[in-house]
Motif scaffolding. Structure first.
Motif, PDB file in Angstrom:
ATOM      1  N   PHE A   1       0.844  -1.202   0.000  1.00  0.00           N
ATOM      2  CA  PHE A   1       0.000   0.000   0.000  1.00  0.00           C
ATOM      3  C   PHE A   1       0.886   1.262   0.000  1.00  0.00           C
ATOM      4  CE2 PHE A   1      -2.214   3.089   2.867  1.00  0.00           C
ATOM      5  CZ  PHE A   1      -3.207   3.473   1.986  1.00  0.00           C
ATOM      6  N   VAL A   2       1.950   1.220   0.804  1.00  0.00           N
ATOM      7  CA  VAL A   2       2.892   2.364   0.857  1.00  0.00           C
ATOM      8  C   VAL A   2       3.539   2.570  -0.514  1.00  0.00           C
ATOM      9  CG1 VAL A   2       5.073   3.166   1.860  1.00  0.00           C
ATOM     10  CG2 VAL A   2       3.368   2.108   3.320  1.00  0.00           C
ATOM     11  N   PHE A   3       3.968   1.477  -1.126  1.00  0.00           N
ATOM     12  CA  PHE A   3       4.599   1.574  -2.453  1.00  0.00           C
ATOM     13  C   PHE A   3       3.613   2.167  -3.462  1.00  0.00           C
ATOM     14  CE2 PHE A   3       7.745  -2.226  -1.798  1.00  0.00           C
ATOM     15  CZ  PHE A   3       8.405  -1.473  -0.854  1.00  0.00           C
ATOM     16  N   TRP A   4       2.377   1.708  -3.370  1.00  0.00           N
ATOM     17  CA  TRP A   4       1.374   2.164  -4.323  1.00  0.00           C
ATOM     18  C   TRP A   4       1.135   3.672  -4.161  1.00  0.00           C
ATOM     19  CZ3 TRP A   4      -3.811   3.840  -3.363  1.00  0.00           C
ATOM     20  CH2 TRP A   4      -4.556   4.049  -4.522  1.00  0.00           C
ATOM     21  N   ILE A   5       0.993   4.087  -2.909  1.00  0.00           N
ATOM     22  CA  ILE A   5       0.770   5.517  -2.669  1.00  0.00           C
ATOM     23  C   ILE A   5       1.982   6.324  -3.144  1.00  0.00           C
ATOM     24  CG2 ILE A   5       0.593   7.264  -0.835  1.00  0.00           C
ATOM     25  CD1 ILE A   5      -1.410   5.659   0.514  1.00  0.00           C
ATOM     26  N   SER A   6       3.183   5.791  -2.872  1.00  0.00           N
ATOM     27  CA  SER A   6       4.389   6.503  -3.305  1.00  0.00           C
ATOM     28  C   SER A   6       4.452   6.605  -4.821  1.00  0.00           C
ATOM     29  CB  SER A   6       5.638   5.790  -2.799  1.00  0.00           C
ATOM     30  OG  SER A   6       5.587   5.684  -1.409  1.00  0.00           O
TER      31      SER A   6
ATOM     32  N   LEU B   1       2.014   6.951  -6.773  1.00  0.00           N
ATOM     33  CA  LEU B   1       1.035   7.931  -7.268  1.00  0.00           C
ATOM     34  C   LEU B   1       1.708   9.272  -7.542  1.00  0.00           C
ATOM     35  CD1 LEU B   1      -2.112   7.382  -5.014  1.00  0.00           C
ATOM     36  CD2 LEU B   1      -1.729   6.625  -7.347  1.00  0.00           C
ATOM     37  N   HIS B   2       2.791   9.495  -6.817  1.00  0.00           N
ATOM     38  CA  HIS B   2       3.526  10.755  -6.970  1.00  0.00           C
ATOM     39  C   HIS B   2       3.965  10.967  -8.417  1.00  0.00           C
ATOM     40  CE1 HIS B   2       6.929  13.535  -6.400  1.00  0.00           C
ATOM     41  NE2 HIS B   2       6.235  13.956  -5.373  1.00  0.00           N
ATOM     42  N   ASP B   3       4.384   9.885  -9.054  1.00  0.00           N
ATOM     43  CA  ASP B   3       4.905   9.993 -10.428  1.00  0.00           C
ATOM     44  C   ASP B   3       3.820   9.748 -11.473  1.00  0.00           C
ATOM     45  OD1 ASP B   3       7.403  10.322  -9.294  1.00  0.00           O
ATOM     46  OD2 ASP B   3       7.735   8.156  -9.207  1.00  0.00           O
ATOM     47  N   ARG B   4       2.618   9.478 -11.002  1.00  0.00           N
ATOM     48  CA  ARG B   4       1.559   9.147 -11.953  1.00  0.00           C
ATOM     49  C   ARG B   4       1.053  10.428 -12.620  1.00  0.00           C
ATOM     50  NH1 ARG B   4      -3.672   5.671 -10.070  1.00  0.00           N
ATOM     51  NH2 ARG B   4      -4.007   4.560 -12.018  1.00  0.00           N
ATOM     52  N   PRO B   5       0.761  10.395 -13.950  1.00  0.00           N
ATOM     53  CA  PRO B   5       0.229  11.598 -14.596  1.00  0.00           C
ATOM     54  C   PRO B   5      -1.146  11.951 -14.038  1.00  0.00           C
ATOM     55  CG  PRO B   5       0.832   9.921 -16.215  1.00  0.00           C
ATOM     56  CD  PRO B   5       0.924   9.278 -14.884  1.00  0.00           C
ATOM     57  N   ASP B   6      -1.544  13.225 -14.190  1.00  0.00           N
ATOM     58  CA  ASP B   6      -2.853  13.653 -13.692  1.00  0.00           C
ATOM     59  C   ASP B   6      -3.970  12.885 -14.380  1.00  0.00           C
ATOM     60  OD1 ASP B   6      -1.628  15.331 -12.066  1.00  0.00           O
ATOM     61  OD2 ASP B   6      -1.933  17.142 -13.269  1.00  0.00           O
ATOM     62  N   PHE B   7      -5.120  12.892 -13.712  1.00  0.00           N
ATOM     63  CA  PHE B   7      -6.259  12.150 -14.235  1.00  0.00           C
ATOM     64  C   PHE B   7      -6.643  12.631 -15.634  1.00  0.00           C
ATOM     65  CE2 PHE B   7     -10.896  11.781 -14.732  1.00  0.00           C
ATOM     66  CZ  PHE B   7     -11.002  10.413 -14.684  1.00  0.00           C
ATOM     67  N   LYS B   8      -6.718  13.962 -15.802  1.00  0.00           N
ATOM     68  CA  LYS B   8      -7.135  14.517 -17.096  1.00  0.00           C
ATOM     69  C   LYS B   8      -6.148  14.131 -18.188  1.00  0.00           C
ATOM     70  CE  LYS B   8      -9.914  18.551 -16.026  1.00  0.00           C
ATOM     71  NZ  LYS B   8      -9.948  20.019 -15.991  1.00  0.00           N
ATOM     72  N   GLU B   9      -4.880  14.214 -17.794  1.00  0.00           N
ATOM     73  CA  GLU B   9      -3.833  13.886 -18.761  1.00  0.00           C
ATOM     74  C   GLU B   9      -3.966  12.433 -19.212  1.00  0.00           C
ATOM     75  OE1 GLU B   9       0.891  13.963 -18.461  1.00  0.00           O
ATOM     76  OE2 GLU B   9      -0.090  15.580 -17.324  1.00  0.00           O
ATOM     77  N   ARG B  10      -4.248  11.554 -18.203  1.00  0.00           N
ATOM     78  CA  ARG B  10      -4.383  10.131 -18.541  1.00  0.00           C
ATOM     79  C   ARG B  10      -5.605   9.882 -19.401  1.00  0.00           C
ATOM     80  NH1 ARG B  10      -5.325   6.992 -14.121  1.00  0.00           N
ATOM     81  NH2 ARG B  10      -5.400   8.764 -12.709  1.00  0.00           N
ATOM     82  N   SER B  11      -6.720  10.598 -19.092  1.00  0.00           N
ATOM     83  CA  SER B  11      -7.946  10.429 -19.872  1.00  0.00           C
ATOM     84  C   SER B  11      -7.697  10.823 -21.315  1.00  0.00           C
ATOM     85  CB  SER B  11      -9.067  11.301 -19.303  1.00  0.00           C
ATOM     86  OG  SER B  11      -9.275  10.966 -17.984  1.00  0.00           O
ATOM     87  N   ASN B  12      -7.016  11.931 -21.468  1.00  0.00           N
ATOM     88  CA  ASN B  12      -6.734  12.385 -22.831  1.00  0.00           C
ATOM     89  C   ASN B  12      -5.849  11.383 -23.555  1.00  0.00           C
ATOM     90  OD1 ASN B  12      -8.219  14.645 -22.389  1.00  0.00           O
ATOM     91  ND2 ASN B  12      -6.461  15.938 -21.847  1.00  0.00           N
ATOM     92  N   ALA B  13      -4.861  10.877 -22.812  1.00  0.00           N
ATOM     93  CA  ALA B  13      -3.940   9.919 -23.425  1.00  0.00           C
ATOM     94  C   ALA B  13      -4.683   8.660 -23.846  1.00  0.00           C
ATOM     95  CB  ALA B  13      -2.832   9.579 -22.448  1.00  0.00           C
ATOM     96  N   ARG B  14      -5.622   8.229 -22.955  1.00  0.00           N
ATOM     97  CA  ARG B  14      -6.408   7.014 -23.287  1.00  0.00           C
ATOM     98  C   ARG B  14      -7.265   7.249 -24.520  1.00  0.00           C
ATOM     99  NH1 ARG B  14      -6.891   5.702 -17.743  1.00  0.00           N
ATOM    100  NH2 ARG B  14      -8.818   6.893 -17.549  1.00  0.00           N
ATOM    101  N   ALA B  15      -7.871   8.438 -24.555  1.00  0.00           N
ATOM    102  CA  ALA B  15      -8.735   8.763 -25.687  1.00  0.00           C
ATOM    103  C   ALA B  15      -7.921   8.764 -26.980  1.00  0.00           C
ATOM    104  CB  ALA B  15      -9.377  10.126 -25.463  1.00  0.00           C
ATOM    105  N   ARG B  16      -6.724   9.308 -26.870  1.00  0.00           N
ATOM    106  CA  ARG B  16      -5.870   9.345 -28.068  1.00  0.00           C
ATOM    107  C   ARG B  16      -5.507   7.932 -28.501  1.00  0.00           C
ATOM    108  NH1 ARG B  16      -3.639  13.940 -25.688  1.00  0.00           N
ATOM    109  NH2 ARG B  16      -1.988  12.750 -24.686  1.00  0.00           N
ATOM    110  N   GLU B  17      -5.224   7.078 -27.469  1.00  0.00           N
ATOM    111  CA  GLU B  17      -4.859   5.686 -27.784  1.00  0.00           C
ATOM    112  C   GLU B  17      -6.010   4.973 -28.477  1.00  0.00           C
ATOM    113  OE1 GLU B  17      -3.528   3.438 -24.418  1.00  0.00           O
ATOM    114  OE2 GLU B  17      -1.830   4.799 -24.123  1.00  0.00           O
ATOM    115  N   ARG B  18      -7.234   5.174 -27.895  1.00  0.00           N
ATOM    116  CA  ARG B  18      -8.408   4.491 -28.455  1.00  0.00           C
ATOM    117  C   ARG B  18      -8.630   4.903 -29.899  1.00  0.00           C
ATOM    118  NH1 ARG B  18     -11.147   4.896 -23.512  1.00  0.00           N
ATOM    119  NH2 ARG B  18     -12.133   6.832 -24.156  1.00  0.00           N
ATOM    120  N   SER B  19      -8.553   6.204 -30.096  1.00  0.00           N
ATOM    121  CA  SER B  19      -8.836   6.704 -31.437  1.00  0.00           C
ATOM    122  C   SER B  19      -7.767   6.237 -32.425  1.00  0.00           C
ATOM    123  CB  SER B  19      -8.930   8.224 -31.441  1.00  0.00           C
ATOM    124  OG  SER B  19      -7.728   8.738 -30.913  1.00  0.00           O
ATOM    125  N   SER B  20      -6.537   6.166 -31.948  1.00  0.00           N
ATOM    126  CA  SER B  20      -5.498   5.711 -32.866  1.00  0.00           C
ATOM    127  C   SER B  20      -5.661   4.231 -33.187  1.00  0.00           C
ATOM    128  CB  SER B  20      -4.112   5.979 -32.285  1.00  0.00           C
ATOM    129  OG  SER B  20      -3.954   5.214 -31.121  1.00  0.00           O
TER     130      SER B  20
END
Lengths: 640, 230
Positions: free
Chosen positions: A596-601, A603-622
């Motif tokens: 759980f500690v590793f997972w929370i840590s 999250l620090h490097d994880r892209p923002d939610f909006k950024e990820r949504s956009n990236a997913r949308a781009r992936e889907r469309s591609s």
């Protein structure tokens, strides 16, 4: 088209439904209010509760209330925890608290050292690495504090009388402890959040402060724990004579030293496990290289601290014997003697895994072939020492087998079960692992100093001399009295320590400015090496749990050895099998929480939610069609 | 099918932990119960005392954690007790066997057998904390190892002064000792003194306890047998 129609329909139907429902509610309410009120039937007051039974009940209730009010306060000695019992509950919580505390105390030590190296060399990689280690601290610190509070409440609730006694002895230490805890929090969060925000020297000072305060907290907590094992500063009946003597008891300083070293070993291994996990999840070569390096450093820290740990253990055992021979003999020759066979299996596995990782690590360095031929000899040495160490003195056998052997000790293998053989085996294990370290360090390098040949010869001579002393004294121990034999472990240990220190010192100068035959290719490690790192972390954690049990269990039926007796139903000493089950359950809980500690840590490097949504949308469309993906924004604009 | 790394790591953690738990089940399993409180009857004969002494050495006294009786092979950690009474009579000049045994138990570092390290704890102090009567019983047993027991509950020595002899003679077949669990109700035969000079039990105490050398009513079960036989 259909979607647009549905939305319009919903838009119209929504308000209509609301109006209809409001009308229905209003009608129901008015209908109820307009009904004629009727008085309910009531029994005449004179006949209520005048039967003899009712009077009797009333008198009984009054008596009970009076008794309850007159009852004096009685101090409860023990309370029972449901299902698992009080002892197991305290055991698990204390162990979890200690594991997190060890991690939180250890990581700042090597994070600080790595940051110093980064500052001195100007290599930013070290600074990033130190920061990455520190990222794990924040959540772990909260969990440590939570488990500390949990443990305190559990002690107050389940062992109130004993807790009260400990408080009466150590109350002067409580306020400093709490204040230090505040200071620890202040240093930790300033150190973490202030990374790169202060002058490097100021930041290093914060790191130093964090380590000093953390160590001071540990020293206070260790005083409470060691007092229970080797009490001092109190009368035979437990009255406090000197708080300082109670703190500075027989085992306080050995435990302090042992814990600092063990914490670093444990913290290094857990940090290496984190790096291994990230390595396995890495998607790019760059990430793999970074986490391979981080795992290597974590493991290096763990094994470097692990090598001198047995010596600290010797000192602790010596002080236990000095305090009470009975306690020492209970540990080594009584109820807990078989526990050290389990310990031998664990430490043997640690040595095997650590050596295996180092040998695998040689593969990431170009030009490792000349040294590869030594690995098989090292493996044979490690395996032999492991086998000797794990050989028990007496063997579990049937009556007929015992008769055939002429006793519970095997006629040949029985000789390997005594301390002379075991001391020799563990010292040789340390020397062998040290040799693996040296080989790894030399991989891809050639010494070019003018005295290189002499330096190598000198190192070999010291190594051979240390090995000779260890083996000779091991054999000599079979032919002398107990009084002499016990003293032989000191020169054995001293010779190994001398060899490690002197050979390392020579090596540093020998390989200064060495020519390189190949580069280190970080990230070029087989995947199994990362599982080895995780295995090492699990084994370290389990070992800490087991040794925590023996340290605490040694007191047997005493809360404070020889002073405050345990009279609870849990006063007996459980079987080793039961103890190992509790240790395993605690270890699994710890790894669930550290995951759980590793997972929370992470999250620090994880892209923002909006950024990820956009990236997913781009992936889907591609995935659908590259042309459509290009046209999608335009299509969206038209629809809206 | 590719197994996720998280699952693999989880499996490794569980497998390693299970392996160590398994190792823990393979060693001998022994549950050690706290020592029982013993109440020594005032009318014990010397022979009964020796029996009780042996039991005390085996349990509360923890003597056999270090000492052996008749060990002939391998190194000795502490002196072997076979024939110890014979040696005790001449070990320290001026001390009889009883006085010597008393010294080793009350003041163990006053004399250490050559070839061995000092290590014997003071037996009448915690954590072992045997009473003066229990120590007399232990001495009675030690006298049987190479000699004939002569000690009685009225025997005095340098560390303990016994009270006057009780009026009642020992009852034949009477229970010499009754052990009770902590907090249990001992038979009403007097409380053993805990310091030198305290009277040893009430004279003329009833001797109607059930026969047997060491009845343990209500006491917790003794240590579970070691898993050593397949």
């Amino acid at each position: 088209m259909n979607g647009a129609m549905n939305r319009k329909l919903l838009f119209i139907l929504g308000p209509v439904t609301a109006i209809v429902m409001f009308g229905a509610v209003m009608w129901t309410v008015s209908a109820l209010l307009n009904q004629e009120y009727k008085e309910p039937y009531r029994v005449p007051a004179a006949v209520v509760d005048t039967t003899p039974r009712a009077q009797g009940l009333a008198t009984e209730a009054a008596d009970a209330e009076a008794k309850a009010k007159a009852k004096p306060y009685e101090e409860v000695e023990y309370r029972r925890f449901p299902v698992v019992g009080s002892r197991v509950a305290i055991w698990a919580v204390a162990q979890l608290h200690l594991l997190f505390a060890a991690f939180v105390l250890a990581v700042p030590i090597f994070a600080f050292i790595i940051e110093v190296i980064g500052y001195k060399t100007g290599d930013q990689r070290y600074d990033h690495l130190a920061y990455e280690f520190t990222k794990l601290l924040s959540v772990s610190f909260s969990l440590t504090a939570t488990f500390g509070a949990f443990l305190t409440f559990m002690l107050i609730a389940l062992y109130p009388k004993f807790t009260n006694y400990l408080a009466s002895v150590f109350s002067p230490t409580f306020l400093p402890y709490v204040l230090l805890f505040f200071a620890e929090a202040a240093f930790l969060y300033t150190y973490y959040y202030g990374w790169g925000k202060f002058h490097p020297r100021v930041h290093l000072a914060l790191g130093l402060g964090l380590n000093l305060v953390g160590t001071a907290i540990m020293l206070i907590a260790n005083a409470w724990v060691t007092f229970m094992m080797s009490p001092r500063g109190v009368s035979d009946q437990g009255a406090v004579l000197s708080v300082w003597d109670a703190i500075y008891n027989y085992t306080w300083m050995p435990i302090n030293v042992h814990r600092v070293i063990a914490n670093v070993a444990f913290g290094g291994s857990v940090a290496a496990a984190y790096a291994a996990f990230k390595f396995l999840q890495a998607e790019t070569d760059e990430e793999r290289a970074h986490y391979d390096w981080m795992g290597y450093i974590g493991n290096f820290v763990a094994i470097s601290a692990f090598l001198p740990l047995p010596f600290a253990g010797y000192w602790l055992a010596k002080e236990i014997y000095a305090f009470s021979q009975t306690l020492g003999l209970t540990m080594m020759g009584g109820a807990f003697s078989w526990l050290f066979i389990i310990q031998a299996v664990l430490i043997g596995n640690l040595f095997l895994a650590a050596n295996y990782y180092l040998w695998l690590g040689m593969g990431r360095v170009e030009g490792m072939q000349p040294l590869q031929k030594f690995i098989k000899y090292l493996l044979a040495g490690v395996a032999l020492c492991f086998a000797i160490w794990a050989t028990p003195r007496s063997i579990i056998a049937t009556v007929s087998e015992i008769r055939a052997m002429g006793g519970s000790a095997h006629p040949i293998l029985g000789y390997l079960g005594v301390m002379s053989a075991k001391n020799t085996a563990v010292n040789c294990l340390i020397l062998t692992t040290f040799m693996s370290f040296l080989l790894y360090r030399r991989t891809g390098k050639v010494a070019i100093v003018p005295w290189a040949k002499m330096g190598h010869t000198l190192q070999l001579a010291i190594f051979a001399g240390a090995a000779f002393v260890v083996i000779f004294l091991g054999i000599y121990g079979y032919f002398v009295e107990a009084t002499v034999r016990i003293g032989l472990s000191v020169p054995q240990v001293s010779s190994v320590l001398f060899a490690m220190v002197s050979i390392t010192a020579i090596d540093v100068f020998l390989y200064r400015g060495a020519s390189k035959t190949g580069e280190v290719r970080w990230g070029r490690m087989p995947v199994i090496s990362q599982y080895v790192l995780i295995f090492i972390a699990v084994t370290f954690t389990w070992l800490m749990g087991l040794m925590g049990y023996v340290r605490s269990g040694l007191r047997q039926h005493w809360h404070v050895y020889g002073v405050i007796r345990d009279t609870s139903p849990d006063a007996f000493t459980p079987t080793l099998g039961f103890a190992t089950q509790v240790v395993s359950a605690t270890v699994l809980m710890f790894f669930a929480l550290i995951g759980f500690v590793f997972w929370i840590s992470s999250l620090h490097d994880r892209p923002d939610f909006k950024e990820r949504s956009n990236a997913r949308a781009r992936e889907r469309s591609s995935e659908v069609s590259p042309e459509l993906a290009v046209d999608m924004p335009a299509a969206r604009t038209q629809t809206s | 099918m590719r197994i996720p790394h998280t699952l693999r790591v989880g499996t490794l953690v569980i497998a390693a932990t299970s392996f160590y738990t398994y190792v823990g089940q393979m060693v001998p399993q022994k549950e050690v119960q706290p020592p029982q409180e013993t109440v020594i009857r005032a009318d014990l004969t010397t022979a009964d005392m020796a029996k009780v002494g042996r039991e005390i050495m085996d349990s509360k006294g923890l003597c056999f954690t270090c000492h052996t009786i008749g060990k002939t092979e391998g190194p000795l950690r502490f002196p072997d007790l076979a024939g110890v009474d014979e040696r005790a009579k001449t070990r320290v000049a001026g001390l009889s066997d009883i006085e010597y045994f008393a010294q080793t138990l009350y003041e163990p570092n006053a004399f250490v057998v050559p070839g061995f390290n000092p290590g014997m704890p003071v037996i009448n102090k915690p954590p072992i904390g045997l009473t003066d009567q229990e120590i007399l019983c232990v001495i009675a047993y030690l006298q049987t190892l190479g000699g004939t027991p002569t000690v009685t509950l009225q025997t005095s020595h340098h560390y303990y002064t016994a009270p006057a002899a009780p009026g009642a003679a020992p009852a034949a077949g009477a229970a010499p000792v009754q052990a009770v669990a902590p907090g249990g109700a001992p038979a009403p035969v007097g409380t053993p003194p805990t310091s030198p000079g305290t009277p040893a039990g009430a004279p003329g105490a009833p001797a109607a306890a059930p026969p047997g050398p060491a009845a343990t009513p209500g006491a917790p079960a003794p240590a579970a047998p070691a898993r050593g036989t397949r």
